[in-house]
Motif scaffolding. Structure first.
Motif, PDB file in Angstrom:
ATOM      1  N   ALA A  90       0.812  -1.217   0.000  1.00  0.00           N
ATOM      2  CA  ALA A  90       0.000   0.000   0.000  1.00  0.00           C
ATOM      3  C   ALA A  90       0.848   1.270   0.000  1.00  0.00           C
ATOM      4  O   ALA A  90       0.400   2.313  -0.487  1.00  0.00           O
ATOM      5  CB  ALA A  90      -0.934  -0.005   1.210  1.00  0.00           C
ATOM      6  N   ASN A  91       2.057   1.208   0.530  1.00  0.00           N
ATOM      7  CA  ASN A  91       2.879   2.407   0.684  1.00  0.00           C
ATOM      8  C   ASN A  91       4.058   2.491  -0.269  1.00  0.00           C
ATOM      9  O   ASN A  91       4.857   3.423  -0.174  1.00  0.00           O
ATOM     10  CB  ASN A  91       3.385   2.501   2.131  1.00  0.00           C
ATOM     11  CG  ASN A  91       2.252   2.800   3.065  1.00  0.00           C
ATOM     12  OD1 ASN A  91       1.717   3.895   3.067  1.00  0.00           O
ATOM     13  ND2 ASN A  91       1.851   1.813   3.846  1.00  0.00           N
ATOM     14  N   THR A  92       4.179   1.547  -1.175  1.00  0.00           N
ATOM     15  CA  THR A  92       5.281   1.548  -2.132  1.00  0.00           C
ATOM     16  C   THR A  92       5.113   2.676  -3.129  1.00  0.00           C
ATOM     17  O   THR A  92       4.027   2.905  -3.651  1.00  0.00           O
ATOM     18  CB  THR A  92       5.331   0.201  -2.885  1.00  0.00           C
ATOM     19  OG1 THR A  92       5.558  -0.823  -1.940  1.00  0.00           O
ATOM     20  CG2 THR A  92       6.427   0.176  -3.916  1.00  0.00           C
ATOM     21  N   ASP A  93       6.197   3.376  -3.382  1.00  0.00           N
ATOM     22  CA  ASP A  93       6.219   4.423  -4.396  1.00  0.00           C
ATOM     23  C   ASP A  93       6.036   3.751  -5.747  1.00  0.00           C
ATOM     24  O   ASP A  93       6.811   2.871  -6.117  1.00  0.00           O
ATOM     25  CB  ASP A  93       7.560   5.153  -4.329  1.00  0.00           C
ATOM     26  CG  ASP A  93       7.630   6.340  -5.266  1.00  0.00           C
ATOM     27  OD1 ASP A  93       6.669   6.588  -6.017  1.00  0.00           O
ATOM     28  OD2 ASP A  93       8.668   7.019  -5.242  1.00  0.00           O
ATOM     29  N   THR A  94       5.010   4.138  -6.483  1.00  0.00           N
ATOM     30  CA  THR A  94       4.697   3.457  -7.743  1.00  0.00           C
ATOM     31  C   THR A  94       5.453   4.024  -8.937  1.00  0.00           C
ATOM     32  O   THR A  94       5.350   3.485 -10.030  1.00  0.00           O
ATOM     33  CB  THR A  94       3.187   3.506  -8.015  1.00  0.00           C
ATOM     34  OG1 THR A  94       2.755   4.876  -8.016  1.00  0.00           O
ATOM     35  CG2 THR A  94       2.418   2.719  -6.970  1.00  0.00           C
ATOM     36  N   ALA A  95       6.211   5.087  -8.735  1.00  0.00           N
ATOM     37  CA  ALA A  95       7.013   5.632  -9.837  1.00  0.00           C
ATOM     38  C   ALA A  95       8.245   4.752 -10.026  1.00  0.00           C
ATOM     39  O   ALA A  95       8.922   4.411  -9.069  1.00  0.00           O
ATOM     40  CB  ALA A  95       7.431   7.057  -9.520  1.00  0.00           C
ATOM     41  N   GLY A  96       8.510   4.374 -11.244  1.00  0.00           N
ATOM     42  CA  GLY A  96       9.711   3.576 -11.519  1.00  0.00           C
ATOM     43  C   GLY A  96       9.511   2.105 -11.225  1.00  0.00           C
ATOM     44  O   GLY A  96       8.425   1.552 -11.348  1.00  0.00           O
ATOM     45  N   THR A  97      10.585   1.460 -10.777  1.00  0.00           N
ATOM     46  CA  THR A  97      10.588   0.022 -10.540  1.00  0.00           C
ATOM     47  C   THR A  97       9.706  -0.332  -9.349  1.00  0.00           C
ATOM     48  O   THR A  97       9.842   0.242  -8.275  1.00  0.00           O
ATOM     49  CB  THR A  97      12.028  -0.466 -10.271  1.00  0.00           C
ATOM     50  OG1 THR A  97      12.859  -0.048 -11.336  1.00  0.00           O
ATOM     51  CG2 THR A  97      12.069  -1.980 -10.152  1.00  0.00           C
ATOM     52  N   HIS A  98       8.824  -1.275  -9.561  1.00  0.00           N
ATOM     53  CA  HIS A  98       7.898  -1.720  -8.526  1.00  0.00           C
ATOM     54  C   HIS A  98       8.616  -2.577  -7.484  1.00  0.00           C
ATOM     55  O   HIS A  98       9.494  -3.358  -7.835  1.00  0.00           O
ATOM     56  CB  HIS A  98       6.778  -2.526  -9.187  1.00  0.00           C
ATOM     57  CG  HIS A  98       5.712  -2.957  -8.246  1.00  0.00           C
ATOM     58  ND1 HIS A  98       4.801  -2.077  -7.720  1.00  0.00           N
ATOM     59  CD2 HIS A  98       5.409  -4.172  -7.718  1.00  0.00           C
ATOM     60  CE1 HIS A  98       3.985  -2.734  -6.912  1.00  0.00           C
ATOM     61  NE2 HIS A  98       4.332  -4.001  -6.902  1.00  0.00           N
ATOM     62  N   LEU A  99       8.270  -2.395  -6.219  1.00  0.00           N
ATOM     63  CA  LEU A  99       8.829  -3.220  -5.154  1.00  0.00           C
ATOM     64  C   LEU A  99       8.159  -4.590  -5.201  1.00  0.00           C
ATOM     65  O   LEU A  99       6.939  -4.690  -5.147  1.00  0.00           O
ATOM     66  CB  LEU A  99       8.588  -2.575  -3.791  1.00  0.00           C
ATOM     67  CG  LEU A  99       9.079  -3.361  -2.570  1.00  0.00           C
ATOM     68  CD1 LEU A  99      10.593  -3.528  -2.608  1.00  0.00           C
ATOM     69  CD2 LEU A  99       8.662  -2.644  -1.289  1.00  0.00           C
ATOM     70  N   VAL A 100       8.966  -5.636  -5.315  1.00  0.00           N
ATOM     71  CA  VAL A 100       8.449  -7.002  -5.354  1.00  0.00           C
ATOM     72  C   VAL A 100       8.440  -7.529  -3.924  1.00  0.00           C
ATOM     73  O   VAL A 100       9.448  -7.452  -3.221  1.00  0.00           O
ATOM     74  CB  VAL A 100       9.313  -7.901  -6.267  1.00  0.00           C
ATOM     75  CG1 VAL A 100       8.753  -9.304  -6.320  1.00  0.00           C
ATOM     76  CG2 VAL A 100       9.400  -7.296  -7.664  1.00  0.00           C
ATOM     77  N   ILE A 101       7.299  -8.050  -3.502  1.00  0.00           N
ATOM     78  CA  ILE A 101       7.123  -8.486  -2.122  1.00  0.00           C
ATOM     79  C   ILE A 101       6.765  -9.968  -2.110  1.00  0.00           C
ATOM     80  O   ILE A 101       5.856 -10.395  -2.814  1.00  0.00           O
ATOM     81  CB  ILE A 101       6.013  -7.664  -1.435  1.00  0.00           C
ATOM     82  CG1 ILE A 101       6.355  -6.171  -1.517  1.00  0.00           C
ATOM     83  CG2 ILE A 101       5.827  -8.103   0.013  1.00  0.00           C
ATOM     84  CD1 ILE A 101       5.217  -5.245  -1.180  1.00  0.00           C
ATOM     85  N   HIS A 102       7.518 -10.735  -1.303  1.00  0.00           N
ATOM     86  CA  HIS A 102       7.336 -12.184  -1.207  1.00  0.00           C
ATOM     87  C   HIS A 102       7.053 -12.590   0.239  1.00  0.00           C
ATOM     88  O   HIS A 102       7.424 -11.874   1.169  1.00  0.00           O
ATOM     89  CB  HIS A 102       8.599 -12.920  -1.675  1.00  0.00           C
ATOM     90  CG  HIS A 102       8.948 -12.694  -3.103  1.00  0.00           C
ATOM     91  ND1 HIS A 102       8.423 -13.441  -4.122  1.00  0.00           N
ATOM     92  CD2 HIS A 102       9.773 -11.789  -3.689  1.00  0.00           C
ATOM     93  CE1 HIS A 102       8.911 -13.016  -5.279  1.00  0.00           C
ATOM     94  NE2 HIS A 102       9.729 -12.014  -5.036  1.00  0.00           N
ATOM     95  N   ALA A 103       6.483 -13.763   0.392  1.00  0.00           N
ATOM     96  CA  ALA A 103       6.243 -14.317   1.724  1.00  0.00           C
ATOM     97  C   ALA A 103       7.463 -15.077   2.239  1.00  0.00           C
ATOM     98  O   ALA A 103       7.632 -15.222   3.443  1.00  0.00           O
ATOM     99  CB  ALA A 103       5.023 -15.238   1.708  1.00  0.00           C
ATOM    100  N   ARG A 104       8.318 -15.549   1.319  1.00  0.00           N
ATOM    101  CA  ARG A 104       9.466 -16.371   1.717  1.00  0.00           C
ATOM    102  C   ARG A 104      10.748 -15.841   1.091  1.00  0.00           C
ATOM    103  O   ARG A 104      10.772 -15.430  -0.068  1.00  0.00           O
ATOM    104  CB  ARG A 104       9.248 -17.814   1.270  1.00  0.00           C
ATOM    105  CG  ARG A 104       8.085 -18.473   1.949  1.00  0.00           C
ATOM    106  CD  ARG A 104       7.821 -19.864   1.469  1.00  0.00           C
ATOM    107  NE  ARG A 104       8.972 -20.495   0.851  1.00  0.00           N
ATOM    108  CZ  ARG A 104       8.941 -21.697   0.306  1.00  0.00           C
ATOM    109  NH1 ARG A 104       7.828 -22.392   0.313  1.00  0.00           N
ATOM    110  NH2 ARG A 104      10.020 -22.209  -0.241  1.00  0.00           N
ATOM    111  N   THR A 105      11.819 -15.914   1.847  1.00  0.00           N
ATOM    112  CA  THR A 105      13.118 -15.429   1.380  1.00  0.00           C
ATOM    113  C   THR A 105      13.636 -16.242   0.211  1.00  0.00           C
ATOM    114  O   THR A 105      14.152 -15.677  -0.764  1.00  0.00           O
ATOM    115  CB  THR A 105      14.140 -15.445   2.533  1.00  0.00           C
ATOM    116  OG1 THR A 105      13.635 -14.641   3.603  1.00  0.00           O
ATOM    117  CG2 THR A 105      15.487 -14.921   2.086  1.00  0.00           C
ATOM    118  N   ASP A 106      13.511 -17.567   0.273  1.00  0.00           N
ATOM    119  CA  ASP A 106      14.048 -18.392  -0.818  1.00  0.00           C
ATOM    120  C   ASP A 106      13.371 -18.074  -2.145  1.00  0.00           C
ATOM    121  O   ASP A 106      14.028 -18.039  -3.192  1.00  0.00           O
ATOM    122  CB  ASP A 106      13.971 -19.881  -0.480  1.00  0.00           C
ATOM    123  CG  ASP A 106      12.564 -20.393  -0.234  1.00  0.00           C
ATOM    124  OD1 ASP A 106      11.650 -19.588   0.062  1.00  0.00           O
ATOM    125  OD2 ASP A 106      12.365 -21.622  -0.320  1.00  0.00           O
TER     126      ASP A 106
END
Length: 117
Positions: A90-106
């Motif tokens: 909800a708070n990721t800056d949408t300009a430029g490269t999108h923040l990729v969010i995962h549930a697991r590190t691997d």
């Protein structure tokens, strides 16, 4: 220990173990920025362990994402906490490269490795 880091298949993996609190936010940001600059152009995965899922840690992750975007570095976040993933989204800056969010590190590391290849 506030954070640790490693390289996994050429991906810088930074694990935040504890919430920095408001007073520790600047230190956490500085340490992560130093690691990113030292390992650039390696993709970055920041893992927020359960004790590190507070507003200060989220704020740092979002600031690091903006820095990585400006440097042209791929950055992802991993957190087992669904509420934290929603806050990040909800708070990721949408300009430029999108923040990729995962549930697991691997999963985050594998995706970053594949994207950088």
């Amino acid at each position: 220990m506030l954070l640790s880091h490693s390289l996994d298949h050429g991906v810088l993996v930074i694990t935040v173990h504890h919430a920095p609190g408001i007073g520790g936010r600047a230190e956490l940001l500085s340490r992560i920025e130093g690691l990113v600059h030292a390992h650039k152009p390696a993709p970055v995965v920041i893992t927020l362990e359960e004790p590190a899922t507070d507003g200060a840690a989220v704020s740092v992750v979002l600031r690091v994402h903006r820095m990585c975007r400006d440097l042209g570095i791929l950055m992802s976040v991993a957190s087992a906490s669904a509420p934290i993933r929603r806050v990040l989204e909800a708070n990721t800056d949408t300009a430029g490269t999108h923040l990729v969010i995962h549930a697991r590190t691997d999963t985050a590391v594998a995706a970053a490795f594949a994207a950088a290849a």
